[in-house]
Design an enzyme around this catalytic site. Structure first.
Site, mmCIF file in Angstrom:
data_model
loop_
_atom_site.group_PDB
_atom_site.id
_atom_site.type_symbol
_atom_site.label_atom_id
_atom_site.label_comp_id
_atom_site.label_asym_id
_atom_site.label_seq_id
_atom_site.Cartn_x
_atom_site.Cartn_y
_atom_site.Cartn_z
ATOM 1 N N SER A 12 0.856 -1.192 0.000
ATOM 2 C CA SER A 12 0.000 0.000 0.000
ATOM 3 C C SER A 12 0.889 1.237 0.000
ATOM 4 C CB SER A 12 -0.871 0.031 1.253
ATOM 5 O OG SER A 12 -1.503 1.283 1.396
ATOM 6 N N TYR B 55 -1.632 -0.309 10.549
ATOM 7 C CA TYR B 55 -1.794 -0.763 9.155
ATOM 8 C C TYR B 55 -0.637 -0.250 8.300
ATOM 9 C CZ TYR B 55 -3.671 -1.102 4.391
ATOM 10 O OH TYR B 55 -3.832 -1.377 3.053
#
Ligand SMILES: NC(=O)c1ccc[n+]([C@@H]2O[C@H](COP(=O)([O-])OP(=O)(O)OC[C@H]3O[C@@H](n4cnc5c(N)ncnc54)[C@H](OP(=O)(O)O)[C@@H]3O)[C@@H](O)[C@H]2O)c1
Length: 240
Positions: free
Chosen positions: A137, A150
């Site tokens: 990501s 995250y």
């Protein structure tokens, strides 16, 4: 089986589902996976002429069992796409909302389980000159993302990707994609973020799953790219 085989984790929805469709349309046998959406996974596997294996990639011991199940169905493995991932949305300044369990739950899937799947898949991947593509990501590239744990997990995943690439060549290549905002069920109610991306990113739109599958396929099938993290974000990282 003479046809190449791709095992895509977390593939009943979003980026994983699209990736499975993309590979199946290009002469791969696909093996699908999820935890909860078993009926959807079985139906998609039937539609694509592939197989489905149920299992939470974050559970200790799941990785060797999943790879054994894949091989029991197909007899070979050429591509592993580690797409399954989890998050918790926690505003970054809200440090008290982040518990030890938050870190554990996110790292169990995004890092520990992914590493164990890579390791379990290696012997099969080595037989045919295979490839691993991890789904990272831009949260792992910039100080952004749905929560600090995250973002840190995706940064760890990127580093894991490059470290593995150094040691598993020449027979296996390891790369990652780092998507920006992609329209999937995961981000269905992220309208504020979508507005931000449409305003700021040079390409003025959020990503579609096909924008990501395309690059996953390229990284899986090209024979001379390894250890790369490819941002697919409409240029958003140029601005944040
Ligand atoms: N969407 C974005 O904007 C975006 C941006 C950057 C990176 N990513 C990354 O892209 C990946 C896929 O995201 P997405 O947006 O496509 O999500 P999604 O539409 O919510 O799909 C997630 C898939 O993973 C499965 N899954 C969830 N936890 C799992 C586990 N522990 N083990 C195995 N399967 C599991 C889900 O099925 P069940 O729930 O039924 O098990 C589902 O098939 C994730 O790694 C995410 O971090 C997404």
């Amino acid at each position: 089986m003479s046809q190449r085989v791709a095992f895509i984790t977390g593939s009943t929805s979003g980026i994983g589902e699209d990736t499975a469709r993309y590979f199946a349309a290009r002469d791969f046998t696909v093996v699908l996976n999820s935890v909860r959406s078993v009926a959807a996974g079985q139906a998609l596997a039937a539609e694509l002429g592939g197989f489905y294996v149920q299992g939470d990639v974050g559970v200790e011991g799941a990785a060797p069992r999943l790879i054994d199940e894949v091989l029991a169905h197909t007899g070979r493995l050429d591509v592993l796409v580690n797409n399954a991932g989890v998050t918790k949305v926690i505003a970054h300044p809200d440090l008290d909302a982040v518990t030890r369990d938050t870190w554990r739950e996110i790292f169990e899937v995004n890092v520990f389980g992914t590493f164990e799947l890579c390791r379990a898949a290696l012997p099969a991947l080595q037989e045919h000159g295979g490839a691993i593509v991890n789904v990272g990501s831009i949260a792992g590239l910039r100080q952004t993302g749905s929560s600090i744990p995250y973002a840190a997990s995706k940064a760890a995943l990127h580093h894991l990707t490059t470290l593995l690439a150094k040691v598993v060549g020449p027979s296996v290549r390891v790369n990652a994609v780092a998507p920006g905002l992609v329209d999937t069920p995961w981000t269905a109610d992220w309208d504020v973020v979508r507005g931000f991306v449409e305003a700021l990113a040079p390409l003025k739109r959020s990503g579609q799953p096909a924008d990501i599958s395309d690059v996953i396929y390229l990284l899986a099938t090209n024979s001379y790219v390894t250890g790369q993290i490819i941002a697919i974000d409409g240029g958003l990282t140029l601005t944040v």
